[in-house]
Write a protein that holds these residues in place. Structure first.
Motif, PDB file in Angstrom:
ATOM      1  N   THR A 197       0.845  -1.203   0.000  1.00 15.92           N
ATOM      2  CA  THR A 197       0.000   0.000   0.000  1.00 15.92           C
ATOM      3  C   THR A 197       0.878   1.249   0.000  1.00 15.92           C
ATOM      4  O   THR A 197       0.636   2.196  -0.755  1.00 15.92           O
ATOM      5  CB  THR A 197      -0.953   0.001   1.206  1.00 15.92           C
ATOM      6  N   GLY A 219       2.156   1.983  -3.260  1.00 11.08           N
ATOM      7  CA  GLY A 219       1.153   2.333  -4.261  1.00 11.08           C
ATOM      8  C   GLY A 219       0.744   1.186  -5.172  1.00 11.08           C
ATOM      9  O   GLY A 219       0.183   1.405  -6.233  1.00 11.08           O
ATOM     10  N   GLN A 277      -4.278  -1.422  -2.455  1.00  8.36           N
ATOM     11  CA  GLN A 277      -5.012  -0.491  -1.600  1.00  8.36           C
ATOM     12  C   GLN A 277      -5.711  -1.305  -0.508  1.00  8.36           C
ATOM     13  O   GLN A 277      -6.311  -2.332  -0.795  1.00  8.36           O
ATOM     14  CB  GLN A 277      -6.047   0.214  -2.469  1.00  8.36           C
ATOM     15  N   PRO A 298     -10.599   3.559   1.266  1.00  8.77           N
ATOM     16  CA  PRO A 298      -9.163   3.366   1.530  1.00  8.77           C
ATOM     17  C   PRO A 298      -8.801   3.823   2.939  1.00  8.77           C
ATOM     18  O   PRO A 298      -9.309   4.837   3.420  1.00  8.77           O
ATOM     19  CB  PRO A 298      -8.485   4.268   0.489  1.00  8.77           C
ATOM     20  N   PRO A 337      -4.986  -0.201  -6.624  1.00  6.82           N
ATOM     21  CA  PRO A 337      -5.164   1.222  -6.313  1.00  6.82           C
ATOM     22  C   PRO A 337      -6.111   1.872  -7.303  1.00  6.82           C
ATOM     23  O   PRO A 337      -6.102   1.535  -8.492  1.00  6.82           O
ATOM     24  CB  PRO A 337      -3.762   1.809  -6.437  1.00  6.82           C
ATOM     25  N   ARG A 338      -6.925   2.799  -6.842  1.00  7.21           N
ATOM     26  CA  ARG A 338      -7.797   3.534  -7.736  1.00  7.21           C
ATOM     27  C   ARG A 338      -6.984   4.567  -8.476  1.00  7.21           C
ATOM     28  O   ARG A 338      -6.124   5.212  -7.910  1.00  7.21           O
ATOM     29  CB  ARG A 338      -8.921   4.213  -6.931  1.00  7.21           C
TER      30      ARG A 338
END
Length: 87
Positions: free
Chosen positions: A56, A59, A62, A69, A85-86
């Motif tokens: 996390t 990156g 998530q 998050p 990850p968004r």
């Protein structure tokens, strides 16, 4: 017991297979490595969490709590899920 590299590879593979907007339970990662019996996968839950926190921060995944998050990956409690990850 699975090492962190195996946990990382399995985690990244499972969240990638799910794709965007889908999540993965940490126990799925532990079961994929430790087998279906709790004696095999249960000891992997803390190492899975450590890898999730590291990825996390990098990156790459998530950590989600209640669909949102986490603000601080080093300090969250309770049930969590993992996703890509968004963007």
């Amino acid at each position: 017991m699975a090492d962190e590299a195996a946990i990382e590879e399995t985690m990244l593979r499972l969240v990638s297979e799910r794709g965007a907007d889908k999540t993965c339970c940490p126990s799925e990662i532990a079961r994929a490595l430790g087998g279906p019996h709790p004696d095999g996968w249960s000891p992997l839950m803390q190492p899975v969490r450590r890898v999730a926190v590291r990825l996390t921060k990098a990156g790459r995944v998530q950590i989600l709590r209640k669909g949102k998050p986490v603000e601080d990956p080093d300090d969250f409690r309770g049930i969590y899920r993992l996703s890509l990850p968004r963007a």
